[in-house]
Design a protein around this motif. Structure first.
Motif, mmCIF file in Angstrom:
data_model
loop_
_atom_site.group_PDB
_atom_site.id
_atom_site.type_symbol
_atom_site.label_atom_id
_atom_site.label_comp_id
_atom_site.label_asym_id
_atom_site.label_seq_id
_atom_site.Cartn_x
_atom_site.Cartn_y
_atom_site.Cartn_z
ATOM 1 N N LYS A 376 8.257 33.077 20.924
ATOM 2 C CA LYS A 376 8.941 32.232 21.923
ATOM 3 C C LYS A 376 9.763 31.142 21.244
ATOM 4 O O LYS A 376 10.734 30.644 21.797
ATOM 5 C CB LYS A 376 7.907 31.563 22.846
ATOM 6 N N ASN A 377 9.330 30.738 20.044
ATOM 7 C CA ASN A 377 10.050 29.724 19.268
ATOM 8 C C ASN A 377 11.044 30.436 18.360
ATOM 9 O O ASN A 377 10.651 31.196 17.482
ATOM 10 C CB ASN A 377 9.053 28.899 18.434
ATOM 11 N N HIS A 378 12.328 30.196 18.586
ATOM 12 C CA HIS A 378 13.342 30.999 17.906
ATOM 13 C C HIS A 378 13.495 30.661 16.428
ATOM 14 O O HIS A 378 13.654 31.544 15.598
ATOM 15 C CB HIS A 378 14.686 30.880 18.635
ATOM 16 N N SER A 379 13.438 29.391 16.075
ATOM 17 C CA SER A 379 13.636 29.037 14.666
ATOM 18 C C SER A 379 12.301 29.018 13.932
ATOM 19 O O SER A 379 11.246 28.744 14.525
ATOM 20 C CB SER A 379 14.307 27.670 14.542
ATOM 21 N N LEU A 381 11.435 26.871 11.805
ATOM 22 C CA LEU A 381 10.996 25.478 11.800
ATOM 23 C C LEU A 381 10.138 25.169 13.031
ATOM 24 O O LEU A 381 9.093 24.513 12.930
ATOM 25 C CB LEU A 381 12.214 24.542 11.751
ATOM 26 N N ASP A 382 10.583 25.672 14.196
ATOM 27 C CA ASP A 382 9.814 25.469 15.440
ATOM 28 C C ASP A 382 8.478 26.207 15.391
ATOM 29 O O ASP A 382 7.457 25.703 15.866
ATOM 30 C CB ASP A 382 10.627 25.941 16.653
ATOM 31 N N LYS A 383 8.495 27.407 14.821
ATOM 32 C CA LYS A 383 7.251 28.186 14.685
ATOM 33 C C LYS A 383 6.254 27.429 13.817
ATOM 34 O O LYS A 383 5.063 27.344 14.137
ATOM 35 C CB LYS A 383 7.549 29.560 14.072
ATOM 36 N N LYS A 384 6.743 26.893 12.709
ATOM 37 C CA LYS A 384 5.874 26.124 11.802
ATOM 38 C C LYS A 384 5.298 24.902 12.508
ATOM 39 O O LYS A 384 4.120 24.574 12.342
ATOM 40 C CB LYS A 384 6.665 25.674 10.567
ATOM 41 N N LYS A 385 6.138 24.238 13.292
ATOM 42 C CA LYS A 385 5.706 23.024 14.008
ATOM 43 C C LYS A 385 4.562 23.352 14.964
ATOM 44 O O LYS A 385 3.536 22.672 14.988
ATOM 45 C CB LYS A 385 6.897 22.430 14.767
ATOM 46 N N VAL A 386 4.730 24.418 15.745
ATOM 47 C CA VAL A 386 3.711 24.831 16.711
ATOM 48 C C VAL A 386 2.418 25.231 15.994
ATOM 49 O O VAL A 386 1.310 24.869 16.409
ATOM 50 C CB VAL A 386 4.242 26.007 17.573
ATOM 51 N N GLU A 389 0.589 22.264 14.589
ATOM 52 C CA GLU A 389 -0.027 21.475 15.663
ATOM 53 C C GLU A 389 -1.394 22.026 16.047
ATOM 54 O O GLU A 389 -2.355 21.278 16.225
ATOM 55 C CB GLU A 389 0.895 21.446 16.890
#
Length: 433
Positions: A376-379, A381-386, A389
């Motif tokens: 669901k997280n395209h980048s 960077l966003d995947k890593k953030k999720v 967390e």
């Protein structure tokens, strides 16, 4: 040892207190309904009932732990610091919510027994859960509540030393099909080739022919990479291989093929191996028994762990079938498309059968993230953030992180770009302070 005074010692009460106190906090717990025994106890103690006896540590009880069967329970969720709570119990209680009743509601999957909307596979949807509706699916609230309980208990008993548990990981590798093109048999290979031609999938056709002729490596065959990762990690990976018959839902490799059997045995030399049961085995105990026996023949040992196809669960039947066949661990509890805590906990727990009102020996390892949910997280960077967390959230309660990845997640397919790096983050999180 913590002694709990209560007006009625019920199976539900014993079950949830043992989970919170023993499995999460690491302290033994016993129960009494005799005031004299409670007064005489000179260590940790509390009362869990309707009225406080004196000035002891007191948590006002909700009726759910003393009932039998199901009832239409009203859930009113409130903010509680950085988390949520329900079953508010007033000002006289040492903690503002009955965390034991609320934890039982979540761990027993009470809401999954009640009428609810299912998806096309017959699964309980994340969006139907109280955790999703009230915005706490992303938190292991049962463990958070346990630590809040511990903090208040420590104030009452400052000299008591609580044991500390440590954060750990349990990586799951799900294998619905060990290979994309290899070992599929003449008919399936011919059918797949025709499909590629008629749908103008020429790149897929080239790859298929290149793999079958031995020119290229099968894209799903990432086992060497995963085993190398296992060799570098102290945390045991757990593989689930599908060995059931070919069907509309399951399109794995025929379990009679010697190369497939050799692969399972090879993986079992380095990692734990369990059964990924086929879609039709979920509701048919005869099919499940056949698949269990077949996997035991391959592994030459008794089967300890299972995962159900499509993460589908029919409670309580799915778990009763496992118990009857003496499978003692299950890794199905979770949501395919949502990251979070389906049972509200990041600690393994025993399945409680609400129909029979008994704690069973089946240990449920709820998974908290499936690779698909990260798409669901395209980048990257966003995947890593999720990902970071959820790791941080579980580390705060020293829980056990159970992620599910597939063998094809580690392929070179574009949609899985960066997932090797994400898997490394998980492995490294177990060694960080």
């Amino acid at each position: 040892m913590l002694l709990v005074y209560t007006h009625k010692i019920s199976p539900r009460l014993k079950y949830v207190f043992k989970h919170i106190c023993t499995r999460v906090l690491g302290i033994d717990v016993s129960f009494t309904n005799k005031i004299e025994a409670f007064i005489a106890h000179n260590s940790l103690k509390m009362s869990y009932t309707k009225q406080q006896l004196g000035n002891e540590f007191f948590v006002k009880s909700n009726d759910i732990l003393f009932e039998q069967g199901l009832s239409d329970i009203e859930i009113h969720v409130h903010d509680w610091g950085k988390t949520k709570g329900f079953f508010f119990n007033g000002d006289k209680s040492a903690i503002p919510f009955d965390i034991f009743a609320a934890s039982f509601y979540l761990l027993s999957r009470y809401e999954e027994y009640l009428p609810h909307v299912k998806d096309e596979y017959g699964r309980f949807l994340a969006t139907e859960s109280v955790a999703y509706k009230y915005g706490f699916l992303h938190q292991p609230v049962v463990d958070i509540w346990a630590y809040k309980f511990k903090d208040v208990l420590q104030e009452y008993f400052p000299d008591f030393s609580f044991p500390e548990r440590t954060y750990r990981i349990k990586p799951i590798i799900d294998v619905p099909s060990a290979y994309n093109f290899k070992l599929k048999g003449i008919l399936r290979t011919f059918g797949g080739t025709l499909k590629d031609v008629f749908q103008f999938r020429f790149k897929n056709l080239y790859n298929r022919l290149a793999v079958i002729s031995g020119v290229k490596h099968d894209p799903y065959d990432t086992f060497k990479y995963i085993i190398n990762k296992q060799k570098q990690s102290s945390q045991k990976f757990l593989f689930f291989f599908l060995i059931g018959d070919y069907s509309t839902y399951d399109k794995g490799i025929n379990a009679s093929k010697k190369k497939f059997i050799a692969l399972i045995k090879h993986v079992a030399d380095y990692c734990r191996v369990g059964l990924k049961m086929s879609f039709f085995a979920i509701d048919d105990k005869t099919v499940l028994k056949k698949e269990k026996c077949l996997m035991e023949d391959i592994l030459n040992t008794s089967l300890k762990a299972s995962r159900q196809s499509f993460s589908k669960l029919n409670l309580p039947e799915s778990y009763r079938n496992l118990i009857e066949l003496e499978v003692m661990e299950d890794y199905t509890m979770g949501y395919v498309n949502h990251i979070g805590f389906r049972a509200g906990s990041c600690s393994p727990f025993l399945f409680y059968d609400l129909d029979y009102e008994i704690q069973t020996p089946l240990k449920v390892y709820s998974y908290h993230l499936m690779d698909y949910a990260l798409l669901k997280n395209h980048s990257l960077l966003d995947k890593k953030k999720v990902l970071n967390e959820i790791i941080k959230t579980i580390k705060e309660v020293n829980g056990e992180f159970t992620p599910v990845f597939h063998n094809y997640t580690f392929s070179d397919a574009q949609r899985w770009n960066g997932f090797k790096e994400l898997f490394n983050i998980i492995l490294e999180s177990a060694h960080e302070a």
